[in-house]
Motif scaffolding. Sequence first.
Motif, PDB file in Angstrom:
ATOM      1  N   SER A 270       0.952  -1.280   0.088  1.00  0.00           N
ATOM      2  CA  SER A 270       0.077   0.119  -0.134  1.00  0.00           C
ATOM      3  C   SER A 270       0.845   1.439   0.090  1.00  0.00           C
ATOM      4  O   SER A 270       2.145   1.102   0.426  1.00  0.00           O
ATOM      5  CB  SER A 270      -1.099  -0.050   1.178  1.00  0.00           C
ATOM      6  OG  SER A 270      -0.341   0.074   2.441  1.00  0.00           O
TER       7      SER A 270
ATOM      8  N   THR B 107       2.656   5.013   4.732  1.00  0.00           N
ATOM      9  CA  THR B 107       1.876   5.601   5.817  1.00  0.00           C
ATOM     10  C   THR B 107       2.161   6.716   6.286  1.00  0.00           C
ATOM     11  O   THR B 107       3.432   7.173   6.568  1.00  0.00           O
ATOM     12  CB  THR B 107       2.110   4.471   7.151  1.00  0.00           C
ATOM     13  OG1 THR B 107       1.385   3.318   6.696  1.00  0.00           O
ATOM     14  CG2 THR B 107       1.066   4.961   8.249  1.00  0.00           C
TER      15      THR B 107
ATOM     16  N   GLU C 207      -0.545   7.303  12.023  1.00  0.00           N
ATOM     17  CA  GLU C 207      -1.101   5.881  12.768  1.00  0.00           C
ATOM     18  C   GLU C 207      -1.820   6.632  14.019  1.00  0.00           C
ATOM     19  O   GLU C 207      -0.996   7.423  14.796  1.00  0.00           O
ATOM     20  CB  GLU C 207      -0.079   5.084  12.958  1.00  0.00           C
ATOM     21  CG  GLU C 207       0.293   4.437  11.655  1.00  0.00           C
ATOM     22  CD  GLU C 207       1.044   2.931  11.909  1.00  0.00           C
ATOM     23  OE1 GLU C 207       0.607   1.953  12.296  1.00  0.00           O
ATOM     24  OE2 GLU C 207       2.402   3.257  11.996  1.00  0.00           O
TER      25      GLU C 207
ATOM     26  N   CYS D  41      -2.988   6.781   5.031  1.00  0.00           N
ATOM     27  CA  CYS D  41      -1.614   6.504   3.859  1.00  0.00           C
ATOM     28  C   CYS D  41      -1.956   7.418   2.662  1.00  0.00           C
ATOM     29  O   CYS D  41      -2.966   7.939   2.766  1.00  0.00           O
ATOM     30  CB  CYS D  41      -1.528   5.149   3.520  1.00  0.00           C
ATOM     31  SG  CYS D  41      -3.001   4.558   2.453  1.00  0.00           S
TER      32      CYS D  41
ATOM     33  N   ARG E 253       4.153  10.594   0.297  1.00  0.00           N
ATOM     34  CA  ARG E 253       5.001  11.127   1.372  1.00  0.00           C
ATOM     35  C   ARG E 253       5.469  12.611   0.841  1.00  0.00           C
ATOM     36  O   ARG E 253       5.747  13.294   1.618  1.00  0.00           O
ATOM     37  CB  ARG E 253       6.022  10.288   1.126  1.00  0.00           C
ATOM     38  CG  ARG E 253       5.980   9.585   2.695  1.00  0.00           C
ATOM     39  CD  ARG E 253       7.553   8.820   2.889  1.00  0.00           C
ATOM     40  NE  ARG E 253       7.173   7.690   3.230  1.00  0.00           N
ATOM     41  CZ  ARG E 253       7.068   7.230   4.522  1.00  0.00           C
ATOM     42  NH1 ARG E 253       6.532   8.368   5.310  1.00  0.00           N
ATOM     43  NH2 ARG E 253       6.914   6.302   5.216  1.00  0.00           N
TER      44      ARG E 253
END
Length: 753
Positions: free
Chosen positions: A570, A573, A576, A583, A586
Amino acid sequence: VASFSLARLDDHLDRRLTELSARGGSEGERAESLRRRSGVALAKLAHAQFRAAIAADRFLLLAERGARPQRLMWSMGASGEGGPDLATSLAELAGAETVLSVPLEALPLGPWKGEDDAAIDRDLSAARGALEALESLGISLSAVSDFLENEGLARLATAFDAISEAVRGRHKSLRQEIVGLAAVLPEVIARLDAESISRRLWRGDPALWVDPERQGDEVKGRLGWLHLPQASEGVVADLASFALDLRRSGFLHAVLLGMGGSALAPEVFRRTLDRGQGLRLHVLDSTDPGSVLEITRAVPPIEALYIVASKSGSTAEPLALFEHFWAEAREKLGDDAPSHFAAVTDPGTPLEKLARERRFRRLFLAPPDVGGRFSALSVFGLLPASLLGVDADALLHGGARMARACGTKAEASRSPGAFLGALMAAAARSGRGRLTIVADPEIAPLADWIEQLVAESSGKEGRGILPIVGEPPGGARSYGRERLVVYLRCSGSLDPRVDGWIRSGTPVAILDCEQGASGLGAEMFRWEIATAVACHIIGVNAFDQPDVQRAKARTSDLLRAYTRKGSLASPPTLWEGPGLALCGDREGPVPPPDGGLGGLATWLLKQVDAGKGLALLVYTHQKPELERRLAALRKVLRDRAHLATTLGFGPRYLHSTGQIHKGGPDDQVFLVVTARPEVDVPIPGAGYSFGVLERAQAIGDLQALLERGRRAFGLQLDSPAGIRDLTRALHAAATARSPAAAGAAARRPRKAG
């Protein structure tokens, strides 16, 4: 026709004759004998002159060049007191080149048969004598004719004035309703008429959408939907016979396994036309394990016909669902399982081969020149409708009626479909590309079908018209400057809101929709024409979906990797928290590390820039309670945070709005929400489960969105219950959002897509 109002003539003369009859004597007797007979006598003599005229050389020369005679129409009323009964008058007026016009309530009861020969041509001397007798009583037929002509003209003038006043009022109302588009719409209408849009559309001119040298044949092969109202008539009797055979054989349920156009029209029919007269229809267009289990537990295979519907015959979801229900049926029914399956597909597809190899009960081949989202009036829609007990003929007749209204000679302003298409395109060119569909409850399910039709057809090359459906209707100032509201009106439940929308400057189009199968068929055809016309104006090919394959390819890659590694990759992330993970890209913005779910919800809403909307894409079991919760959230997001939202349940939306998400204007932020299923279901022979397939589809779509440069985030929840917590957090964040900042974002003009 040339109309003779014999009833009005007799009524007028009878008043004069009654007065003379009251005087008594021989004159009174003669007057009494002529009552209710003058009209027939006049008709006989007029017909004799007519016959002489069309037999003369002057007309025969014209007839040789194709001229046809005008018919004479006798307009009759009910039988008058003291006069002959209507059947007698009808028999006397029967003749060549004539039409009899009779009020329905005045038709003779029981059998009636006119004379074999032309009764109107007999007894002409008696007819001439009757009219001479009137003159002898001092009644001038010339004066009577002048009086009735003037009276008739006055009646017509009154009726015309009333119609004109109604038209002027409607025109004024329409100008008010679309006030925000008044500068653009006339220009678009004029362009369509200059381009002969109706004639070229029905001729199948591919140049309306593509370069005919490069893609002309492809588009020509997708225009069969224009003729479905007539072309599908040939399958109606077979479908009705098939449905009757199933009921006699003890079938109680039909389970349709399909996606996109193969499922949306049947779902509309189920929700709007089901009267309990046929099988109970279940439409399964989800790979969510909870949805699959719900149907599996509710429908015994011994009572079910499973319909595998796929135009291409290779759509992943219905084929996976087929393998599940085939295994269930084989376990419960043994060798009798094939008799509980049917398929609908195009000729030559893998599904056709599968149906033949496994000896399905029936295989229905659809016309290959009709795209999936335009296939409602083909066997893809008519088979489920027939199984429900819906009048398929009425659906087609409604479509045919609308086709005539949008025919080759129809000007754009007079064609219901072309005008709607012009309105949508004019709105998009004016920065109002968010087509907000509101509806009365009786017709509301149609909006989901319209959503796919418009979004998948128009959303490409950075352009498109984004349908917003399922959002609760707003107040007078709920809608921003990016909206066009279309009201599907049946009962008028939203009439009190319409004036408020118009006063606030929001363009509103009101479509009066007829309830029932015929009305639904007409609306479907109207929207198909409208969509084709709108796509022409905004400059895209209405009949392809180039970006849909992108998400499918990513999903296939993920599943192949899963079968090798046992896990799904995936995107990175970003954040969390307890029971959830976010996600995305970035390189894009990252939420703050603390603040919990509430802080995350506030941060997510801040990612929706001015002029953008929020797409909620939810992969879970679609339940009424969840739909109500999400509808309430969308209302708050609109009214408090001034955000336009769309809602899609995965993977259904991939075959509906997925194209415009990736190919349309970059004016949405996407939140892809997945929840780990409470119970999973294996797919026989696949090497993975429905839960894995659903998760792979969500990740594949997120990857495709990010590749297209869209601002998109994926939110993975540990359980479906987490969606309730998410909606609460977003609700609170929207409520707390600064009204001033939100209002400024909503009011900031946005460029047209």
